[in-house]
Design a protein around this motif. Sequence first.
Motif, PDB file in Angstrom:
ATOM      1  N   ILE A 152       1.369  -0.912   0.168  1.00 55.04           N
ATOM      2  CA  ILE A 152       0.058  -0.391  -0.088  1.00 55.04           C
ATOM      3  C   ILE A 152       1.278   1.406  -0.211  1.00 55.04           C
ATOM      4  CG2 ILE A 152      -1.831   1.025   1.380  1.00 55.04           C
ATOM      5  CD1 ILE A 152      -2.626  -1.142   2.262  1.00 55.04           C
ATOM      6  N   LEU A 153       0.630   2.336  -0.905  1.00 53.01           N
ATOM      7  CA  LEU A 153       1.851   3.434  -1.450  1.00 53.01           C
ATOM      8  C   LEU A 153       1.308   4.224  -1.301  1.00 53.01           C
ATOM      9  CD1 LEU A 153       3.792   2.326  -4.188  1.00 53.01           C
ATOM     10  CD2 LEU A 153       4.953   2.643  -1.653  1.00 53.01           C
ATOM     11  N   TYR A 154       0.902   5.687  -0.398  1.00 49.99           N
ATOM     12  CA  TYR A 154       0.760   6.648  -0.034  1.00 49.99           C
ATOM     13  C   TYR A 154       0.503   7.953  -0.750  1.00 49.99           C
ATOM     14  CZ  TYR A 154      -2.279   4.415   3.404  1.00 49.99           C
ATOM     15  OH  TYR A 154      -3.011   4.046   3.885  1.00 49.99           O
ATOM     16  N   THR A 155      -0.445   8.700  -1.424  1.00 49.90           N
ATOM     17  CA  THR A 155      -0.346   8.974  -1.905  1.00 49.90           C
ATOM     18  C   THR A 155       0.823  10.515  -1.272  1.00 49.90           C
ATOM     19  OG1 THR A 155      -2.035  10.503  -1.470  1.00 49.90           O
ATOM     20  CG2 THR A 155      -1.745   9.257  -3.702  1.00 49.90           C
ATOM     21  N   SER A 156       1.003  11.648  -1.428  1.00 51.86           N
ATOM     22  CA  SER A 156       1.738  13.079  -0.260  1.00 51.86           C
ATOM     23  C   SER A 156       1.083  13.600  -0.578  1.00 51.86           C
ATOM     24  CB  SER A 156       2.320  13.690  -1.815  1.00 51.86           C
ATOM     25  OG  SER A 156       1.377  14.315  -2.884  1.00 51.86           O
ATOM     26  N   GLY A 157      -0.384  13.859  -0.774  1.00 50.64           N
ATOM     27  CA  GLY A 157      -1.810  14.047   0.242  1.00 50.64           C
ATOM     28  C   GLY A 157      -1.799  15.565  -0.009  1.00 50.64           C
ATOM     29  N   THR A 158      -1.146  16.531  -1.575  1.00 47.77           N
ATOM     30  CA  THR A 158      -1.392  17.868  -1.130  1.00 47.77           C
ATOM     31  C   THR A 158      -2.273  18.976  -1.307  1.00 47.77           C
ATOM     32  OG1 THR A 158      -1.291  17.632  -4.026  1.00 47.77           O
ATOM     33  CG2 THR A 158       0.647  17.935  -2.480  1.00 47.77           C
ATOM     34  N   THR A 159      -3.589  17.622  -1.520  1.00 52.74           N
ATOM     35  CA  THR A 159      -4.932  17.819  -1.680  1.00 52.74           C
ATOM     36  C   THR A 159      -5.340  17.960  -0.552  1.00 52.74           C
ATOM     37  OG1 THR A 159      -5.840  16.556  -3.568  1.00 52.74           O
ATOM     38  CG2 THR A 159      -4.967  18.444  -4.094  1.00 52.74           C
ATOM     39  N   GLY A 160      -5.118  17.298   0.592  1.00 53.46           N
ATOM     40  CA  GLY A 160      -6.194  16.588   1.558  1.00 53.46           C
ATOM     41  C   GLY A 160      -5.130  15.228   2.032  1.00 53.46           C
ATOM     42  N   ASN A 161      -5.754  14.404   2.734  1.00 52.72           N
ATOM     43  CA  ASN A 161      -5.303  13.579   3.656  1.00 52.72           C
ATOM     44  C   ASN A 161      -4.365  12.488   3.242  1.00 52.72           C
ATOM     45  OD1 ASN A 161      -5.558  14.580   5.912  1.00 52.72           O
ATOM     46  ND2 ASN A 161      -7.230  13.026   6.084  1.00 52.72           N
ATOM     47  N   PRO A 162      -3.314  11.711   2.442  1.00 54.88           N
ATOM     48  CA  PRO A 162      -2.939  11.359   2.021  1.00 54.88           C
ATOM     49  C   PRO A 162      -3.752   9.600   1.627  1.00 54.88           C
ATOM     50  CG  PRO A 162      -0.888  11.808   3.657  1.00 54.88           C
ATOM     51  CD  PRO A 162      -2.307  12.539   3.689  1.00 54.88           C
ATOM     52  N   LYS A 163      -3.715   9.512   0.499  1.00 53.50           N
ATOM     53  CA  LYS A 163      -4.396   8.234   0.426  1.00 53.50           C
ATOM     54  C   LYS A 163      -3.883   6.653  -0.411  1.00 53.50           C
ATOM     55  CE  LYS A 163      -8.459  11.551  -1.223  1.00 53.50           C
ATOM     56  NZ  LYS A 163      -7.888  12.157  -1.235  1.00 53.50           N
ATOM     57  N   GLY A 164      -4.138   6.152   0.501  1.00 54.38           N
ATOM     58  CA  GLY A 164      -3.030   4.421  -0.333  1.00 54.38           C
ATOM     59  C   GLY A 164      -3.886   3.773  -1.478  1.00 54.38           C
ATOM     60  N   VAL A 165      -2.639   3.356  -1.855  1.00 48.71           N
ATOM     61  CA  VAL A 165      -3.403   2.612  -3.152  1.00 48.71           C
ATOM     62  C   VAL A 165      -2.375   1.628  -2.894  1.00 48.71           C
ATOM     63  CG1 VAL A 165      -2.237   2.792  -5.653  1.00 48.71           C
ATOM     64  CG2 VAL A 165      -2.993   4.734  -4.231  1.00 48.71           C
ATOM     65  N   LEU A 166      -3.358   0.468  -3.379  1.00 39.44           N
ATOM     66  CA  LEU A 166      -2.670  -0.848  -3.263  1.00 39.44           C
ATOM     67  C   LEU A 166      -2.608  -1.633  -4.428  1.00 39.44           C
ATOM     68  CD1 LEU A 166      -3.430  -2.787  -1.054  1.00 39.44           C
ATOM     69  CD2 LEU A 166      -5.704  -3.732  -2.220  1.00 39.44           C
ATOM     70  N   LEU A 167      -1.004  -2.106  -4.318  1.00 37.69           N
ATOM     71  CA  LEU A 167      -0.050  -2.801  -5.726  1.00 37.69           C
ATOM     72  C   LEU A 167      -0.352  -3.860  -5.460  1.00 37.69           C
ATOM     73  CD1 LEU A 167       2.383  -0.143  -5.824  1.00 37.69           C
ATOM     74  CD2 LEU A 167      -0.162  -0.245  -7.368  1.00 37.69           C
ATOM     75  N   SER A 168      -0.914  -5.254  -5.939  1.00 34.70           N
ATOM     76  CA  SER A 168      -0.987  -6.930  -5.947  1.00 34.70           C
ATOM     77  C   SER A 168       0.372  -7.159  -6.891  1.00 34.70           C
ATOM     78  CB  SER A 168      -1.890  -7.210  -7.120  1.00 34.70           C
ATOM     79  OG  SER A 168      -0.976  -6.745  -8.427  1.00 34.70           O
ATOM     80  N   PHE A 169       0.657  -8.478  -5.914  1.00 35.39           N
ATOM     81  CA  PHE A 169       2.473  -8.857  -6.893  1.00 35.39           C
ATOM     82  C   PHE A 169       2.460  -9.037  -8.194  1.00 35.39           C
ATOM     83  CE2 PHE A 169       2.245 -11.016  -2.604  1.00 35.39           C
ATOM     84  CZ  PHE A 169       3.686 -10.607  -2.453  1.00 35.39           C
ATOM     85  N   GLN A 170       1.145  -8.962  -8.893  1.00 35.76           N
ATOM     86  CA  GLN A 170       0.651  -8.571 -10.113  1.00 35.76           C
ATOM     87  C   GLN A 170       1.408  -7.825 -11.189  1.00 35.76           C
ATOM     88  OE1 GLN A 170      -1.080 -10.014  -8.615  1.00 35.76           O
ATOM     89  NE2 GLN A 170      -1.617 -12.241  -8.771  1.00 35.76           N
ATOM     90  N   ASN A 171       1.090  -6.832 -10.443  1.00 33.76           N
ATOM     91  CA  ASN A 171       0.575  -5.080 -11.055  1.00 33.76           C
ATOM     92  C   ASN A 171       3.121  -5.095 -10.750  1.00 33.76           C
ATOM     93  OD1 ASN A 171      -1.730  -3.849  -8.532  1.00 33.76           O
ATOM     94  ND2 ASN A 171      -1.520  -4.105 -10.796  1.00 33.76           N
ATOM     95  N   LEU A 172       3.372  -5.229  -9.553  1.00 33.07           N
ATOM     96  CA  LEU A 172       5.252  -5.394  -9.620  1.00 33.07           C
ATOM     97  C   LEU A 172       5.226  -6.087 -10.162  1.00 33.07           C
ATOM     98  CD1 LEU A 172       6.035  -5.190  -5.675  1.00 33.07           C
ATOM     99  CD2 LEU A 172       5.080  -3.249  -7.369  1.00 33.07           C
ATOM    100  N   ASN A 173       5.255  -6.916 -11.221  1.00 31.92           N
ATOM    101  CA  ASN A 173       5.905  -8.021 -11.703  1.00 31.92           C
ATOM    102  C   ASN A 173       5.830  -7.614 -12.582  1.00 31.92           C
ATOM    103  OD1 ASN A 173       8.026 -10.645 -11.478  1.00 31.92           O
ATOM    104  ND2 ASN A 173       5.218 -11.420 -13.489  1.00 31.92           N
ATOM    105  N   HIS A 174       4.270  -7.494 -13.378  1.00 30.23           N
ATOM    106  CA  HIS A 174       4.221  -6.611 -15.058  1.00 30.23           C
ATOM    107  C   HIS A 174       5.340  -5.791 -15.089  1.00 30.23           C
ATOM    108  CE1 HIS A 174       2.181  -5.662 -18.313  1.00 30.23           C
ATOM    109  NE2 HIS A 174       2.420  -3.928 -17.997  1.00 30.23           N
TER     110      HIS A 174
END
Length: 202
Positions: A145-167
């Motif tokens: 789960i990577l979090y955004t920088s939160g420049t326009t509000g609270n940081p939001k978590g982005v879920l990445l799968s192993f398939q995303n990384l492997n691609h």
Amino acid sequence: MTFLEAIYKNLDKETPAVALSSGSVFSYRDIAEYIADFQRHINANEKVLIIGENSHFWISAFLGTILKGSIAIPVDNLLTPEELVNIINDCKPSLIGLSSSVENTVLESLRFTRLKPKLIFIDSLKKSNRKVEFFKKEPQPPALILYTSGTTGNPKGVLLSFQNLNHNVQAIRKLEILNPDDKFLAILPFFHSYPLMATLII
């Protein structure tokens, strides 16, 4: 072979894996021994927040987490307690792997939440002769789960799968621009998606 299988295969090598600005050099096997020590503290399928400066300890905690089938949540070590507690309340980690340099920030943030994650100081990891645990699962669970920088509000978590990384890894391999002797200079902090992928995972 997936990127995670390749990482696991390399962990038995005596060749250098990480060189620090202090001059210290750690082999893949050295990293494996730190990974094994960190894995003693975590269970498969749990969320592990990792916060601290770039180091071989950070790398060991991150790899130990995803190899064990848990979800790694790398966050900015310069966050304020107020910013950190927003992320903790959002992702609800059961364990926080932290550097001593951010101890005060983490402890202060935990005063404002009912959550009680276990704290593991990653810069206190020791080399272990335990075997690194590698949990292969089908379908593979989320990896990050990577979090955004939160420049326009609270940081939001982005879920990445192993398939995303492997691609991403496979796409770079197809370009044939890398070879095993290449060295990467890590300038950016690993909690950012680009250095995490380009200087650590690849």
